[in-house]
Design an enzyme around this catalytic site. Structure first.
Site, PDB file in Angstrom:
ATOM      1  N   CYS A 100       0.351  -7.272   3.616  1.00 22.28           N
ATOM      2  CA  CYS A 100      -0.003  -5.907   4.011  1.00 22.28           C
ATOM      3  C   CYS A 100      -1.457  -5.917   4.468  1.00 22.28           C
ATOM      4  CB  CYS A 100       0.171  -4.964   2.820  1.00 22.28           C
ATOM      5  SG  CYS A 100      -0.549  -3.343   3.070  1.00 22.28           S
ATOM      6  N   CYS A 104      -3.140   0.634   8.271  1.00 19.45           N
ATOM      7  CA  CYS A 104      -2.213   1.577   8.914  1.00 19.45           C
ATOM      8  C   CYS A 104      -2.194   2.936   8.223  1.00 19.45           C
ATOM      9  CB  CYS A 104      -0.796   1.038   8.914  1.00 19.45           C
ATOM     10  SG  CYS A 104      -0.683  -0.733   8.975  1.00 19.45           S
ATOM     11  N   THR A 191      -3.320   1.598  -1.279  1.00 18.63           N
ATOM     12  CA  THR A 191      -3.367   0.348  -0.530  1.00 18.63           C
ATOM     13  C   THR A 191      -4.715   0.170   0.155  1.00 18.63           C
ATOM     14  OG1 THR A 191      -0.990   0.400  -0.146  1.00 18.63           O
ATOM     15  CG2 THR A 191      -2.289  -0.861   1.421  1.00 18.63           C
ATOM     16  N   GLU A 257      -3.650  -2.936  -4.186  1.00 19.84           N
ATOM     17  CA  GLU A 257      -3.386  -1.526  -4.473  1.00 19.84           C
ATOM     18  C   GLU A 257      -4.174  -1.128  -5.718  1.00 19.84           C
ATOM     19  OE1 GLU A 257      -0.796  -3.743  -4.154  1.00 19.84           O
ATOM     20  OE2 GLU A 257      -0.446  -3.245  -2.059  1.00 19.84           O
ATOM     21  N   HIS A 292       4.293   6.773   8.677  1.00 18.91           N
ATOM     22  CA  HIS A 292       4.243   5.548   7.877  1.00 18.91           C
ATOM     23  C   HIS A 292       5.617   4.892   7.801  1.00 18.91           C
ATOM     24  CE1 HIS A 292       1.557   2.862   5.958  1.00 18.91           C
ATOM     25  NE2 HIS A 292       2.242   2.812   4.830  1.00 18.91           N
ATOM     26  N   TYR A 296       6.513   0.830   9.075  1.00 14.88           N
ATOM     27  CA  TYR A 296       7.245  -0.247   8.399  1.00 14.88           C
ATOM     28  C   TYR A 296       8.184  -0.978   9.357  1.00 14.88           C
ATOM     29  CZ  TYR A 296       5.648   0.934   3.678  1.00 14.88           C
ATOM     30  OH  TYR A 296       4.893   1.126   2.557  1.00 14.88           O
ATOM     31  N   CYS A 299       5.293  -3.626  10.550  1.00 16.57           N
ATOM     32  CA  CYS A 299       4.648  -4.576   9.621  1.00 16.57           C
ATOM     33  C   CYS A 299       5.655  -5.433   8.878  1.00 16.57           C
ATOM     34  CB  CYS A 299       3.717  -3.842   8.665  1.00 16.57           C
ATOM     35  SG  CYS A 299       4.507  -3.065   7.238  1.00 16.57           S
ATOM     36  N   GLU A 447       7.298  -2.600  -2.026  1.00 16.02           N
ATOM     37  CA  GLU A 447       6.757  -1.590  -1.128  1.00 16.02           C
ATOM     38  C   GLU A 447       7.783  -1.175  -0.078  1.00 16.02           C
ATOM     39  OE1 GLU A 447       3.606  -2.395   1.572  1.00 16.02           O
ATOM     40  OE2 GLU A 447       2.465  -0.713   0.798  1.00 16.02           O
TER      41      GLU A 447
HETATM   42 FE1  SF4 Z   1       0.645  -2.214   4.677  1.00 14.41          FE
HETATM   43 FE2  SF4 Z   1       2.712  -2.040   6.311  1.00 14.41          FE
HETATM   44 FE3  SF4 Z   1       1.670   0.176   5.240  1.00 14.41          FE
HETATM   45 FE4  SF4 Z   1       0.377  -1.222   7.134  1.00 14.41          FE
HETATM   46  S1  SF4 Z   1       2.325  -0.126   7.361  1.00 14.41           S
HETATM   47  S2  SF4 Z   1      -0.487  -0.380   5.269  1.00 14.41           S
HETATM   48  S3  SF4 Z   1       0.912  -3.304   6.579  1.00 14.41           S
HETATM   49  S4  SF4 Z   1       2.691  -1.496   4.163  1.00 14.41           S
HETATM   50 FE    FE Z   2       2.547   1.007   2.677  1.00 10.95          FE
END
Ligand code: SF4
Ligand code: FE
Length: 483
Positions: A100, A104, A191, A257, A292, A296, A299, A447
């Site tokens: 991660c 983001c 995070t 985190e 968000h 995902y 990422c 996550e």
């Molecule tokens: Fe982390 Fe993915 Fe959230 Fe970006 S989108 S902060 S990489 S979990």
């Molecule tokens: Fe996240």
């Protein structure tokens, strides 16, 4: 300075005076702490890649506010093309860090607050949008990393914020002053907070008028007085203290985190973006969660690429790459991973312009994207473990491998196909372990389940956005039903 280099970023974090606690101790130098440093490196990669001409198109954008070239992680999306590039950038980042990369959350918060603040001002004659545009200018010009903070501890989940036995279980305003407000509460699972310059706080649920003091959005520097960071544990975290880069699986990168406490923190008026307009709390939550959930689809797919690659390598090293069931498992992993990516791209391509001018993803498709993420990475991880074999969890340590007496036994008995060193075999096994069971499993597995909202949160949104009545009408029309 619209773009910071990785080194400038590290030094900018070093200058901050955050209150960080871990393993019962105050951490005075988080930047060089072996447990925290890999997570800082992951954020650093968002700066490093933005400096590289080959990634310029994905990693940078032109600011709609300043007209300057900015890091895409600080962008206010201006088109569906921007939304698509965001997902592609996240896949790239996942591929490069296998973890991660944290930045983001702030980007998703920027875009959710931007459109919501505009609509609050329109309804209430407030000045939140003006405040927020000024703030974004500051973020973009200084290329800041911002932690988006939404999740409150929530106490008794059956009770609303103002009905909790302890009123601080949702972050709230405890004092209203001429020049700002004082807030108290906490945000959980934050995070990348130790790697962030600012924390952008938002409410966590839809609220009714009685929860007025809880409907607050603002940003402050992470080292503001009263902010206390309590770092969370990750599986196998203390392996990072052992100094073996093989045993940690991914020695360069990671995530982090924390539980972040706001112990009477002052927020100046110009940094407030919502303050008591309870009917907009739900709108803000829905938009942030939507962005968000889209994220995902980028990422996790990038990290999935690394995991699939590692599984395929293990198949090669074990000499089973031609077995039909192995080929089929790898195909299945690719199929699942690309399905996730398709959802990320689809909710972006189907995005639309908000009243404020920025672009919002298609909320139904973003929720479908995240719902799949609560399942497919688990299946991809299961297949990776299947292909890797049991050695992934029974292999000895690097110290044994290097030991003059024991090492030769390991070299002799843990060998795979000819021409591949035992060390390389162990390296790939440890990477798979890291992604499925170790420190990176926070980001790739749990996550995937709970980040950006637990599975049921998406199901509620899917039921709300699914338009079942329109589907009933379609059926009636085809069946020639006359009611
Ligand atoms: Fe982390 Fe993915 Fe959230 Fe970006 S989108 S902060 S990489 S979990
Ligand atoms: Fe996240």
């Amino acid at each position: 300075m619209a773009l910071m280099t990785g080194e400038q970023y590290i030094e900018s974090i070093r200058k901050m005076n955050m209150q960080i606690y871990m393993f019962g101790e105050k951490i005075e130098n988080a930047v060089d702490n072996p447990i925290l440093r890999p997570s800082l490196n992951s954020v650093r990669a968002t700066y490093d890649l933005a400096q590289m001409p080959e990634y310029e198109d994905l990693m940078t954008a032109t600011s709609s506010i300043t007209g300057e070239i900015i890091n895409r992680f600080t962008n206010i999306h201006q088109s569906t093309d921007d939304l698509i590039k965001k997902v592609k950038m996240q896949r790239l980042m996942g591929q490069k860090t296998a973890s991660c990369f944290q930045r983001c959350v702030g980007m998703d918060a920027f875009n959710a607050v931007y459109s919501t603040a505009y609509e609050i001002d329109k309804a209430h004659g407030t000045k939140y949008f003006e405040n927020f545009v000024e703030y974004m200018k500051y973020v973009q010009e200084n290329d800041l990393t911002v932690d988006g903070a939404m999740t409150d501890p929530k106490g008794d989940r059956s009770l609303s914020p103002s009905k909790q036995s302890d009123p601080d279980l949702y972050l709230r305003v405890v004092e209203r002053r001429e020049d700002g407000v004082v807030v108290r509460g906490a945000k959980a699972h934050q995070t990348g907070i130790t790697n962030s310059h600012e924390v952008l706080v938002m409410p966590t649920i839809a609220m009714s008028p009685e929860d007025k003091d809880y409907a607050i959005a603002f940003s402050v520097p992470v080292d503001t007085e009263g902010i206390i960071i309590i770092v969370g544990r990750q599986s196998c975290d203390t392996r990072k203290l052992e100094g073996s880069d093989i045993d940690v699986g991914n020695s360069e990168f990671g995530g982090m985190e924390a539980l972040v406490v706001f112990d009477d923190v002052f927020v100046p008026n110009e940094r407030i973006f919502l303050n008591g307009e309870t009917e907009f709390a739900g709108v803000l939550v829905e938009r942030f969660a939507g962005y968000h959930r889209q994220s995902y689809g980028g990422c996790k797919v990038g990290v999935g690429d690394v995991l699939i690659g590692a599984a395929a390598l293990m198949a090669d090293y074990n000499g089973v790459q031609k077995a039909s069931h192995i080929k089929d498992k790898l195909i299945e992993m690719i199929h699942l991973n690309e399905t996730l990516y398709s959802c990320g791209i689809a909710c972006s391509a189907e995005g639309h312009k908000t009243e404020s001018g920025n672009y919002l993803i298609d909320l139904l498709l973003a929720n479908v994207c995240k719902q799949n993420i609560t399942r497919f990475p688990y299946e991809i991880a299961r297949l990776a473990e299947d292909i890797a074999g049991g050695l992934m969890v029974t292999a000895p340590s690097e110290k044994d491998l290097r030991d003059p007496k024991i090492g030769p036994y390991i070299e002799k008995y843990l060998v795979g196909i000819e021409g591949v060193s035992v060390e390389n075999r162990l390296r790939v096994l440890r990477l798979i372990e890291n992604l499925t069971l170790g420190t990176a499993a926070v980001g790739y597995r749990t996550e995937s389940m709970h980040g950006a909202g637990s599975p049921q949160a998406q199901r509620i949104m899917i039921s709300r956005q699914g338009n079942l009545n329109a589907k009933k009408e379609l059926a009636k029309s085809i069946a020639k039903v006359n009611e």
